[in-house]
Enzyme design. Structure first.
Site, PDB file in Angstrom:
ATOM      1  N   LEU B  16      -0.457   6.763  -2.882  1.00 45.21           N
ATOM      2  CA  LEU B  16      -0.187   6.082  -4.150  1.00 45.21           C
ATOM      3  C   LEU B  16      -0.610   4.619  -4.057  1.00 45.21           C
ATOM      4  O   LEU B  16      -0.900   4.115  -2.980  1.00 45.21           O
ATOM      5  CB  LEU B  16       1.307   6.178  -4.486  1.00 45.21           C
ATOM      6  CG  LEU B  16       1.841   7.569  -4.854  1.00 45.21           C
ATOM      7  CD1 LEU B  16       3.324   7.494  -5.171  1.00 45.21           C
ATOM      8  CD2 LEU B  16       1.102   8.143  -6.048  1.00 45.21           C
ATOM      9  N   CYS B  17      -0.592   3.960  -5.208  1.00 46.02           N
ATOM     10  CA  CYS B  17      -0.943   2.543  -5.318  1.00 46.02           C
ATOM     11  C   CYS B  17      -0.174   1.714  -4.290  1.00 46.02           C
ATOM     12  O   CYS B  17       1.024   1.914  -4.153  1.00 46.02           O
ATOM     13  CB  CYS B  17      -0.627   2.058  -6.726  1.00 46.02           C
ATOM     14  SG  CYS B  17      -0.936   0.324  -7.002  1.00 46.02           S
ATOM     15  N   PRO B  18      -0.767   0.800  -3.582  1.00 37.38           N
ATOM     16  CA  PRO B  18      -2.157   0.328  -3.665  1.00 37.38           C
ATOM     17  C   PRO B  18      -3.082   0.967  -2.630  1.00 37.38           C
ATOM     18  O   PRO B  18      -4.195   0.498  -2.455  1.00 37.38           O
ATOM     19  CB  PRO B  18      -1.990  -1.158  -3.333  1.00 37.38           C
ATOM     20  CG  PRO B  18      -0.933  -1.158  -2.269  1.00 37.38           C
ATOM     21  CD  PRO B  18       0.000  -0.013  -2.610  1.00 37.38           C
TER      22      PRO B  18
END
Lengths: 177, 79
Positions: B16-18
Protein backbone atom coordinates in the site's frame (compact mmCIF):
# COMPACT_ATOMS: atom_id res chain seq x y z
CA UNK A 1 -13.39 52.62 5.08
CA UNK A 2 -10.55 54.64 6.46
CA UNK A 3 -6.97 54.06 5.63
CA UNK A 4 -4.42 54.95 8.25
CA UNK A 5 -0.97 55.79 7.06
CA UNK A 6 1.64 54.59 9.49
CA UNK A 7 4.57 56.91 9.96
CA UNK A 8 7.56 55.42 8.23
CA UNK A 9 9.45 55.18 11.49
CA UNK A 10 6.84 52.68 12.82
CA UNK A 11 7.32 50.17 10.05
CA UNK A 12 9.87 47.47 10.17
CA UNK A 13 11.75 46.66 7.05
CA UNK A 14 13.58 43.40 6.76
CA UNK A 15 15.94 42.87 3.91
CA UNK A 16 15.45 39.42 2.52
CA UNK A 17 17.98 37.65 0.46
CA UNK A 18 15.99 36.62 -2.63
CA UNK A 19 17.13 33.08 -3.14
CA UNK A 20 15.53 30.89 -5.76
CA UNK A 21 13.56 27.86 -4.64
CA UNK A 22 14.84 24.33 -4.92
CA UNK A 23 12.85 21.20 -5.61
CA UNK A 24 12.57 20.70 -1.89
CA UNK A 25 10.06 19.94 0.87
CA UNK A 26 10.49 21.22 4.42
CA UNK A 27 8.42 19.77 7.23
CA UNK A 28 7.93 20.73 10.87
CA UNK A 29 7.04 17.66 12.92
CA UNK A 30 5.47 18.98 16.09
CA UNK A 31 3.23 16.04 16.92
CA UNK A 32 4.44 12.89 18.63
CA UNK A 33 1.31 10.92 17.79
CA UNK A 34 1.79 7.67 15.94
CA UNK A 35 -0.84 8.45 13.28
CA UNK A 36 0.51 11.91 12.52
CA UNK A 37 4.11 10.68 12.46
CA UNK A 38 2.98 7.96 10.06
CA UNK A 39 1.44 10.59 7.76
CA UNK A 40 4.62 12.67 8.02
CA UNK A 41 6.87 9.77 7.01
CA UNK A 42 4.58 8.72 4.16
CA UNK A 43 4.75 12.26 2.75
CA UNK A 44 8.50 12.53 3.36
CA UNK A 45 9.34 9.21 1.68
CA UNK A 46 6.88 9.89 -1.14
CA UNK A 47 8.46 13.28 -1.83
CA UNK A 48 11.98 11.85 -1.68
CA UNK A 49 10.96 9.07 -4.07
CA UNK A 50 9.58 11.74 -6.43
CA UNK A 51 12.98 13.35 -6.60
CA UNK A 52 12.52 16.06 -3.97
CA UNK A 53 15.08 16.98 -1.36
CA UNK A 54 13.36 16.57 2.04
CA UNK A 55 14.13 18.14 5.41
CA UNK A 56 12.21 17.22 8.55
CA UNK A 57 12.51 19.54 11.54
CA UNK A 58 11.45 17.80 14.77
CA UNK A 59 10.24 19.87 17.68
CA UNK A 60 8.47 19.26 21.01
CA UNK A 61 6.45 16.01 20.97
CA UNK A 62 7.84 15.30 17.52
CA UNK A 63 11.23 14.59 19.11
CA UNK A 64 9.79 11.28 20.29
CA UNK A 65 9.86 10.03 16.73
CA UNK A 66 13.63 10.32 16.36
CA UNK A 67 14.51 9.01 19.82
CA UNK A 68 16.05 5.58 20.21
CA UNK A 69 13.56 3.23 21.80
CA UNK A 70 13.92 2.00 25.36
CA UNK A 71 15.72 5.03 26.73
CA UNK A 72 14.35 7.36 29.37
CA UNK A 73 15.11 11.03 28.92
CA UNK A 74 15.36 13.77 31.54
CA UNK A 75 17.88 14.96 34.09
CA UNK A 76 16.00 16.75 36.88
CA UNK A 77 12.85 15.56 38.66
CA UNK A 78 10.39 17.04 36.17
CA UNK A 79 12.46 16.12 33.15
CA UNK A 80 12.71 12.53 34.41
CA UNK A 81 8.95 12.41 35.06
CA UNK A 82 8.30 13.72 31.57
CA UNK A 83 10.63 11.08 30.14
CA UNK A 84 8.87 8.31 32.08
CA UNK A 85 5.36 9.35 31.10
CA UNK A 86 6.26 10.25 27.56
CA UNK A 87 8.37 7.38 26.25
CA UNK A 88 10.12 7.92 22.97
CA UNK A 89 10.89 5.68 20.03
CA UNK A 90 8.60 4.72 17.19
CA UNK A 91 7.28 1.64 19.00
CA UNK A 92 6.25 3.53 22.12
CA UNK A 93 4.14 6.28 20.60
CA UNK A 94 0.36 5.92 20.37
CA UNK A 95 -2.33 7.29 18.03
CA UNK A 96 -3.81 10.77 18.61
CA UNK A 97 -7.24 9.29 19.31
CA UNK A 98 -8.45 6.06 20.94
CA UNK A 99 -5.09 5.03 22.34
CA UNK A 100 -6.76 3.77 25.55
CA UNK A 101 -3.58 3.11 27.44
CA UNK A 102 -1.81 1.40 24.56
CA UNK A 103 -4.69 -0.74 23.30
CA UNK A 104 -5.25 1.64 20.40
CA UNK A 105 -1.59 1.47 19.46
CA UNK A 106 -1.65 -2.31 19.49
CA UNK A 107 -4.87 -2.43 17.45
CA UNK A 108 -3.64 0.04 14.81
CA UNK A 109 -0.32 -1.78 14.43
CA UNK A 110 -2.17 -5.07 13.96
CA UNK A 111 -4.65 -3.62 11.47
CA UNK A 112 -1.89 -1.97 9.46
CA UNK A 113 0.09 -5.19 9.37
CA UNK A 114 -2.94 -7.19 8.22
CA UNK A 115 -3.50 -4.78 5.37
CA UNK A 116 0.13 -4.65 4.33
CA UNK A 117 0.88 -1.03 5.27
CA UNK A 118 4.55 -0.45 6.02
CA UNK A 119 5.26 -0.10 9.75
CA UNK A 120 6.66 3.12 11.19
CA UNK A 121 10.17 1.70 11.74
CA UNK A 122 10.17 0.44 8.12
CA UNK A 123 9.12 3.86 6.84
CA UNK A 124 11.75 5.53 8.99
CA UNK A 125 14.45 3.29 7.59
CA UNK A 126 13.16 4.02 4.09
CA UNK A 127 13.35 7.76 4.76
CA UNK A 128 16.96 7.44 5.94
CA UNK A 129 17.73 5.36 2.84
CA UNK A 130 16.23 7.98 0.54
CA UNK A 131 18.38 10.69 2.12
CA UNK A 132 15.71 12.53 4.10
CA UNK A 133 17.44 15.02 6.40
CA UNK A 134 16.23 15.06 10.02
CA UNK A 135 17.00 17.94 12.36
CA UNK A 136 16.00 18.25 16.02
CA UNK A 137 15.06 21.55 17.66
CA UNK A 138 17.61 22.63 20.25
CA UNK A 139 15.21 24.68 22.36
CA UNK A 140 12.65 21.93 22.91
CA UNK A 141 15.46 19.48 23.64
CA UNK A 142 16.62 21.85 26.39
CA UNK A 143 13.11 22.22 27.81
CA UNK A 144 12.40 18.50 27.78
CA UNK A 145 15.94 17.62 28.86
CA UNK A 146 16.64 15.36 25.93
CA UNK A 147 20.26 14.50 25.26
CA UNK A 148 21.25 14.49 21.54
CA UNK A 149 22.97 11.13 22.10
CA UNK A 150 19.55 9.56 22.62
CA UNK A 151 18.57 10.22 19.01
CA UNK A 152 18.91 7.80 16.13
CA UNK A 153 22.30 7.82 14.41
CA UNK A 154 21.09 9.50 11.21
CA UNK A 155 19.79 12.59 13.06
CA UNK A 156 21.71 15.83 12.37
CA UNK A 157 23.02 18.08 15.14
CA UNK A 158 20.35 20.26 16.85
CA UNK A 159 19.31 23.53 15.20
CA UNK A 160 17.16 26.59 15.87
CA UNK A 161 14.38 28.39 14.06
CA UNK A 162 16.67 30.30 11.71
CA UNK A 163 18.06 27.05 10.36
CA UNK A 164 14.55 25.83 9.64
CA UNK A 165 13.55 29.13 8.01
CA UNK A 166 16.60 28.93 5.76
CA UNK A 167 15.47 25.46 4.65
CA UNK A 168 11.82 26.54 4.31
CA UNK A 169 12.63 29.70 2.36
CA UNK A 170 14.26 27.72 -0.42
CA UNK A 171 11.57 25.02 -0.48
CA UNK A 172 8.67 24.60 -2.86
CA UNK A 173 6.45 23.19 -0.17
CA UNK A 174 6.37 23.47 3.61
CA UNK A 175 4.24 21.40 5.97
CA UNK A 176 3.48 21.56 9.68
CA UNK A 177 2.35 18.30 11.24
CA UNK B 1 14.17 3.11 -31.33
CA UNK B 2 11.05 2.21 -29.42
CA UNK B 3 11.95 -1.43 -29.11
CA UNK B 4 11.36 -2.61 -25.58
CA UNK B 5 14.60 -4.00 -24.32
CA UNK B 6 14.62 -6.39 -21.43
CA UNK B 7 13.99 -4.18 -18.46
CA UNK B 8 12.91 -5.22 -15.02
CA UNK B 9 9.79 -6.78 -13.59
CA UNK B 10 8.65 -5.45 -10.25
CA UNK B 11 6.19 -7.22 -7.97
CA UNK B 12 4.32 -4.63 -5.90
CA UNK B 13 1.36 -6.83 -5.06
CA UNK B 14 0.03 -6.45 -1.53
CA UNK B 15 1.85 -3.18 -0.94
CA UNK B 16 0.00 0.00 0.00
CA UNK B 17 0.88 3.69 -0.21
CA UNK B 18 3.66 4.88 -0.24
CA UNK B 19 5.52 1.62 -0.97
CA UNK B 20 4.66 1.13 -4.68
CA UNK B 21 6.06 4.57 -5.53
CA UNK B 22 9.11 4.15 -3.31
CA UNK B 23 9.97 0.71 -4.71
CA UNK B 24 9.51 2.05 -8.24
CA UNK B 25 11.74 5.07 -7.52
CA UNK B 26 14.46 2.79 -6.13
CA UNK B 27 14.18 0.24 -8.93
CA UNK B 28 14.34 2.75 -11.76
CA UNK B 29 17.82 3.78 -10.62
CA UNK B 30 18.99 0.24 -11.34
CA UNK B 31 18.09 0.27 -15.04
CA UNK B 32 19.76 2.31 -17.78
CA UNK B 33 18.02 5.36 -19.29
CA UNK B 34 15.67 4.29 -22.07
CA UNK B 35 14.80 0.94 -20.57
CA UNK B 36 11.50 -0.04 -19.01
CA UNK B 37 10.12 -1.44 -15.79
CA UNK B 38 7.01 -3.57 -15.83
CA UNK B 39 5.21 -3.68 -12.49
CA UNK B 40 2.24 -5.46 -10.96
CA UNK B 41 0.30 -4.03 -8.01
CA UNK B 42 -2.93 -4.55 -6.10
CA UNK B 43 -3.25 -1.10 -4.50
CA UNK B 44 -5.93 0.90 -6.41
CA UNK B 45 -3.99 4.02 -5.41
CA UNK B 46 -1.45 3.33 -8.17
CA UNK B 47 -4.01 4.48 -10.77
CA UNK B 48 -3.51 8.06 -9.55
CA UNK B 49 -0.05 7.82 -8.03
CA UNK B 50 1.99 6.27 -10.82
CA UNK B 51 0.96 8.87 -13.44
CA UNK B 52 1.60 11.63 -10.86
CA UNK B 53 5.01 10.20 -10.02
CA UNK B 54 5.91 10.04 -13.72
CA UNK B 55 4.85 13.68 -14.23
CA UNK B 56 6.88 14.80 -11.20
CA UNK B 57 10.03 12.88 -12.05
CA UNK B 58 9.84 13.26 -15.83
CA UNK B 59 9.77 9.55 -16.57
CA UNK B 60 7.46 8.13 -19.22
CA UNK B 61 4.33 6.18 -18.38
CA UNK B 62 4.03 3.66 -21.20
CA UNK B 63 1.04 1.66 -19.97
CA UNK B 64 -1.24 1.61 -16.96
CA UNK B 65 -4.04 -0.90 -16.91
CA UNK B 66 -6.44 -2.60 -14.56
CA UNK B 67 -7.14 -6.30 -14.97
CA UNK B 68 -9.77 -7.49 -12.55
CA UNK B 69 -8.25 -6.64 -9.16
CA UNK B 70 -4.69 -6.32 -10.35
CA UNK B 71 -2.90 -3.37 -11.88
CA UNK B 72 -0.11 -3.50 -14.41
CA UNK B 73 2.00 -0.61 -15.51
CA UNK B 74 5.08 0.02 -17.59
CA UNK B 75 7.38 2.97 -16.99
CA UNK B 76 10.33 3.98 -19.15
CA UNK B 77 13.31 5.64 -17.52
CA UNK B 78 13.82 8.97 -19.28
CA UNK B 79 16.57 10.49 -17.16
Amino acid sequence: MTVVDLPLANTLTVQSNEKSTKNKLSMVIFSGDMDKILAAFIIATGAAASGMEVTMFFTFWGLKAIQKSGVITGKGLFGRMLGMMNRGGLDAIGPSRLNMGGMGRWMFKLMMKQKGVASLPELYEMAVDLGVKMMPCQMSMDVMEIDPQLFQDNVEPPVGVAAFIEEAAESKATLFI
Amino acid sequence: MSTQTTGMVLDLKGLLCPMPVIKLAKAIKDIPVGEIIEAFATDPGVMADIPAWCRTTGNELVTLEKNDKQFRFVVRRVK
